[in-house]
Design an enzyme around this catalytic site. Structure first.
Site, mmCIF file in Angstrom:
data_model
loop_
_atom_site.group_PDB
_atom_site.id
_atom_site.type_symbol
_atom_site.label_atom_id
_atom_site.label_comp_id
_atom_site.label_asym_id
_atom_site.label_seq_id
_atom_site.Cartn_x
_atom_site.Cartn_y
_atom_site.Cartn_z
ATOM 1 N N ASP A 1 1.226 3.868 2.862
ATOM 2 C CA ASP A 1 1.728 3.369 4.152
ATOM 3 C C ASP A 1 3.240 3.167 4.150
ATOM 4 O O ASP A 1 3.916 3.475 5.138
ATOM 5 C CB ASP A 1 1.084 2.003 4.476
ATOM 6 C CG ASP A 1 -0.371 2.162 4.890
ATOM 7 O OD1 ASP A 1 -0.814 3.299 5.054
ATOM 8 O OD2 ASP A 1 -1.041 1.122 5.027
ATOM 9 N N THR A 2 3.770 2.616 3.061
ATOM 10 C CA THR A 2 5.143 2.084 3.129
ATOM 11 C C THR A 2 6.074 2.505 2.000
ATOM 12 O O THR A 2 7.259 2.194 2.044
ATOM 13 C CB THR A 2 5.083 0.539 3.124
ATOM 14 O OG1 THR A 2 4.411 0.098 1.943
ATOM 15 C CG2 THR A 2 4.364 0.007 4.351
ATOM 16 N N GLU B 1 -4.498 -7.419 -6.583
ATOM 17 C CA GLU B 1 -3.117 -7.866 -6.732
ATOM 18 C C GLU B 1 -2.875 -9.136 -5.903
ATOM 19 O O GLU B 1 -2.293 -10.116 -6.370
ATOM 20 C CB GLU B 1 -2.199 -6.745 -6.238
ATOM 21 C CG GLU B 1 -0.860 -6.650 -6.890
ATOM 22 C CD GLU B 1 -0.174 -5.361 -6.479
ATOM 23 O OE1 GLU B 1 -0.115 -4.450 -7.303
ATOM 24 O OE2 GLU B 1 0.313 -5.269 -5.342
ATOM 25 N N ARG C 1 0.867 -1.181 0.000
ATOM 26 C CA ARG C 1 0.000 0.000 0.000
ATOM 27 C C ARG C 1 0.899 1.224 0.000
ATOM 28 O O ARG C 1 1.620 1.490 0.962
ATOM 29 C CB ARG C 1 -0.887 -0.001 1.249
ATOM 30 C CG ARG C 1 -1.841 1.190 1.336
ATOM 31 C CD ARG C 1 -3.000 1.007 0.370
ATOM 32 N NE ARG C 1 -4.067 1.965 0.640
ATOM 33 C CZ ARG C 1 -4.345 3.015 -0.130
ATOM 34 N NH1 ARG C 1 -3.615 3.246 -1.206
ATOM 35 N NH2 ARG C 1 -5.338 3.813 0.164
ATOM 36 N N GLY D 1 0.483 5.197 -19.656
ATOM 37 C CA GLY D 1 -0.347 4.982 -20.817
ATOM 38 C C GLY D 1 -0.750 3.540 -21.028
ATOM 39 O O GLY D 1 -1.571 3.252 -21.879
#
Length: 939
Positions: free
Chosen positions: A398-399, A462, A395, A428
């Site tokens: 956050d990191t 993901e 994320r 793109g």
């Protein structure tokens, strides 16, 4: 038994009787632990009491859910008016499609009512009929292996479908399906004592291990993780085998501790003959669930002795149920995994095709398949499926600028090829397609879970992709818990951030659906589309939840519990856990590294008592003996222990082409991670190496050194490097190693090792075919223990007949080390005109060039060089390293010798010119070159 007349023997008749009996009983052969589990379920069912009760029996695959349910059914079915056991519900619906649900309804009614029910038009009507016909009956129903709530809804519906005292039992792998059941029971894995007993019954035909096998048996039991299926298969495989087979089984399955049970089960096929293996694979891929007689007919027509084969396989791999051949899901999965032993993206490489998508892919791509059930041509590193070593899922808010930035930099520093989405994706491009491709092409996925990870739908998508790749592509997932706990990811409470985030996504989908439903109220078609989309979105949230649960259960790293939250040490542990044994360099091109471990051990022993000192090691030996392979394997094994590391390959060749300054720049650039180094002279380069590296603990390998100046200006002295550094030099010339602390002479292969190396390349197995044994020993004698010669000769003789072998051996007679280069030219005999010319061009002009550039130039001369290069790789004549076309020195020397196949003093007769002196001789003598002409200036 009059109906068993004719050609059928007594043994077959008895077997059929046993099969029919097993259809009734269907109880495990050795029901260890079953009794206690059945009693636990009975106590939850409360058979003696009134009311309608449903119970869900759940657990992981292979744990014994069906066995428990079947044993319970057999024991208590007599207490009900009618009973029905519907096996393999998921499998039936997968095979025939969801539309076949009404056939299962019809089967349920037929078994309970003891008469053939009328055909059902649809499953809605089937549900109504079950309710009408059974609402006054006390029934026992077992639905085995359910995987969808839709199945439950139309097979057992609600409690009022059945009469007072009825009991409904469901078995499933998914706990989430059991929300409407009165009670659930998780089938536990076997305890250590139970597991040891079950394993012993299958391995030793008694309840405890025999003498001398106690410790080994305990190790096998540890690997099986209490799964009855794994214990049964492993035990049956090891039955009547010695300690050596036990040890080999354990050695091959170290990775089973990560839960890869399918890989573990593969070793059980080792005890089968090639014919029985093929019968097993055919059944796993094509014939599971088919009538036994039909399968035997088909397999017999293919030339198999299928009756005996099926009898042998029934011991561990399959069983007969209602006249059909069946096998456990994990056993079928194992077989299909073996059949698809090439990349799943290349189905034309598989030994069998059964998925419609795979067949479409093959024929749409105009691929021609050659079916080799357990063999194939020698493969090469050029065919690796992994583009990236690691994929980082995180994320960003956050990191990105702290933990992930430091992890990414450290991975880059040690040469790990990392995909990090905000670094690699081009603007793109459609991000989901790019990310899916990157995930599929990554060997390891590192998932950094942080507080807001689940608030990102993209992170969740993901993660779902990663979990799919773990299942389908043997990818490794490694979770990192950054300021969160694994229990947070499992969402034990509804108040944690992950549970809240999923609920927020669910509410957002619901709000959007309600908004669209109001907008499209008058349009039936749009309303149906909105409903479908909403259902898909809710299923997506469930997939996210499942993926989070799975990922949280994988062994990883909790940053807060590692070195008291020290992030730097956490990053080092991530590297050690995932990349300690990473082979991302040329050594992976050597497929059969016979004898390498003993040579590695001897090198390691030279460093045993020098842990804090700078140590120079020299590895020397004749050409083709494996010096580079030993050095590379050692480098790959220990490079993670150093602050910086560099493997400088082909020093002799690179020095000739580009000079020492180029090598100094390359060394510094790799170690200091700086793209361009400005060096005015090699004296300045030597000084810079000393100044910049004297405080670093480094590992450097200088491969194929042939001149003292190379060592003088690249290696210098011990004080050029920091404490604990190791400098390794490989060379053919021992005299160059006078300043080194330790020397290791790489020996030629022993006779047994040589035969094994040769056999792997000539027969794709560790020992020669019986009819070729004597001929193989002759070839091995001529190769003088040189791995390179064995590899080339073996690849050349692969799939050739006895006559061709004898012809080759006649040409190898009286070969000494000096003549081996000449004899390697044998390998060119199997090439066609174009392939031979591609090889000679590469040997004379293109070694060390970019593969794409070589293909472009050669194609301009009318060659189909892509195919030619692939053939040469299969013949072990070249390999691809970091995108460059490479070959061993001896192979290059052989090619150039062939190109100069007449008197060296008459270069105008050579097919190719590449030496400056030869070119000058030709033109100064006014000779016309009649061979293949090239514009020398472009090289």
């Amino acid at each position: 038994m009059s109906h068993f007349s004719g050609h059928r023997n007594t043994e077959e008749c008895i077997e059929e009787i046993v099969d029919k009996a097993s259809q009734v009983m269907n109880i495990a052969k050795y029901p260890v632990g079953i009794r206690s589990r059945v009693e636990e379920v009975k106590s939850l069912l409360k058979v003696e009491s009134g009311g309608v009760h449903s119970i869900g029996i759940w657990g992981m695959a292979g744990v014994g859910k069906t066995t428990v349910a079947r044993a319970l059914f057999n024991e208590i079915s007599c207490q009900f008016e009618e009973s029905c056991f519907l096996p393999n519900v998921r499998r039936v619906l997968e095979k025939h499609g969801p539309g076949s649900l009404h056939h299962l309804q019809q089967k349920l009614l037929s078994q309970i009512l003891k008469k053939h029910s009328a055909s059902l038009a649809n499953f809605a009507r089937g549900g109504e009929l079950i309710n009408q016909m059974l609402s006054c009956k006390k029934v026992l129903i077992v639905l085995d292996d359910m995987d969808d709530s839709f199945q439950l809804e139309f097979l057992v519906g609600k409690h009022d479908w059945f009469g007072d005292g009825s009991r409904v039992i469901t078995t499933t792998r998914s706990f989430d399906l059991l929300g409407k059941h009165d009670v659930s029971y998780r089938v536990p894995e076997l305890t250590n004592n139970e597991a040891l007993e079950l394993f012993s019954w299958h391995a030793f035909q008694q309840g405890a291990p025999v003498k001398d096998f106690e410790e080994l048996s305990c190790c096998v039991v540890d690997y099986a993780k209490g799964l009855p299926l794994a214990l049964e298969v492993l035990g049956s495989f090891l039955y009547k085998q010695g300690t050596e087979e036990h040890l080999r089984a354990l050695y091959r399955n170290q990775d089973f501790r990560d839960g890869k049970i399918v890989k573990l089960l593969v070793i059980s096929l080792d005890a089968l003959s090639a014919e029985y293996k093929n019968i097993f694979l055919h059944i796993a891929c094509f014939f599971r669930g088919k009538k036994k007689e039909d399968v035997i007919t088909v397999l017999d027509r293919l030339g198999f002795e299928s009756v005996h084969g099926i009898r042998a396989l029934k011991r561990s791999f399959l069983y007969i149920s209602e006249g059909m051949i069946q096998m456990h899901d994990l056993i079928a999965q194992m077989g299909q995994q073996m059949a698809r032993d090439a990349e799943q993206g290349k189905p034309w490489n598989c030994s069998r095709l059964w998925h419609e998508k795979d067949m479409n892919t093959v024929f749409s791509a105009y691929q021609i398949t050659r079916t080799h059930t357990f063999s194939g041509a020698p493969q090469n590193e050029a065919n690796q499926k992994w583009k990236y070593d690691a994929f980082l899922s995180f994320r960003g808010d956050d990191t990105r600028n702290n933990f992930v930035a430091h992890l990414y930099k450290r991975l880059q520093d040690i040469g790990i090829n990392v995909f990090k989405d905000d670094m690699k994706l081009e603007r793109g491009k459609f991000i989901s397609t790019e990310l899916l491709k990157a995930i599929e092409e990554s060997r390891t996925a590192i998932i950094i879970f942080s507080e807001d990870y689940a608030s990102s739908t993209w992170c969740l998508e993901e993660l779902t992709m990663i979990m799919e790749c773990v299942d389908k592509k043997e990818q490794k997932a490694y979770p990192v818990f950054y300021n969160v706990k694994p229990s947070d990811i499992r969402m034990k409470t509804e108040s944690n951030n992950f549970a809240k985030a999923l609920e927020k996504h669910r509410e957002a989908f619901k709000a959007n659906f309600e908004k669209l439903a109001s907008k499209h109220e008058a349009d039936i078609a749009l309303r149906k589309k909105d409903e479908t989309n909403h259902k898909d979105n809710l299923e997506k949230v469930q997939r996210w939840k499942d993926s989070l649960h799975r990922a949280a259960g994988i062994a990883g790293l909790d940053v807060r519990k590692t070195a008291n939250g020290n992030e730097a040490k956490s990053i080092e542990k991530i590297i050690n856990d995932n990349f300690r044994n990473m082979h991302h360099t040329v050594s992976a091109t050597v497929k059969y590294l016979v004898g390498i471990e003993s040579r590695m051990g001897e090198v390691e022993s030279l460093l045993k008592f020098r842990s804090g000192d700078v140590c120079f090691i020299g590895i020397w030996g004749i050409g083709g003996v494996g010096k580079t392979t030993v050095a590379r394997k050692y480098f790959d094994k220990v490079s993670h222990q150093f602050q910086r590391s560099c493997f400088l390959a082909n020093v002799r060749e690179e020095s000739k082409k580009h000079g020492l300054m180029h090598l100094q720049k390359t060394l510094l650039s790799k170690l200091l991670k700086e793209k361009s180094m400005n060096i005015a002279s090699f004296y300045e380069g030597a000084d810079m190496i000393k100044r910049r590296l004297c405080h670093w603990k480094v590992l450097i390998v200088f491969d194929d050194v042939d001149d003292e100046d190379q060592l003088k200006y690249l290696v210098g002295n011990h004080d050029w490097f920091g404490g604990g550094s190791i400098i390794i030099t490989t060379t053919r010339n021992q005299d160059l190693l006078r300043s080194h602390d330790q020397l290791y002479s790489v020996p030629v292969l022993a006779k047994a090792e040589a035969i094994e190396v040769f056999s792997w390349h000539a027969f794709q197995k560790p020992t020669p075919d019986k009819e070729f044994l004597k001929l193989s020993k002759s070839v091995v004698d001529y190769a003088k223990g040189l791995p390179l010669a064995l590899k080339v000769f073996g690849s050349f003789l692969y799939k050739k007949g006895v006559t061709e072998w004898r012809s080759a051996i006649d040409r190898l007679k009286d070969t000494g080390h000096d003549e081996i280069v000449e004899q390697l030219s044998l390998s060119l005999d199997g090439l066609n005109y174009q392939e031979k010319n591609v090889f000679l061009d590469i040997a004379c002009f293109f070694r060390g060039r970019k593969k794409d550039d070589v293909i472009t130039v050669l194609n301009s001369f009318g060659f189909r060089s892509e195919i030619g290069i692939d053939v040469l790789i299969q013949k072990s004549l070249l390999y691809i390293s970091e995108g460059m076309v490479e070959m061993h020195d001896l192979i290059e020397q052989m090619g150039q010798q062939v190109a100069r196949n007449v008197d060296h003093d008459t270069p105008w007769k050579h097919s190719r010119l590449w030496h400056e002196q030869d070119i000058k001789t030709v033109f100064s003598a006014d000779q016309i070159l009649t061979g293949v002409a090239y514009s020398i200036s472009i090289y």
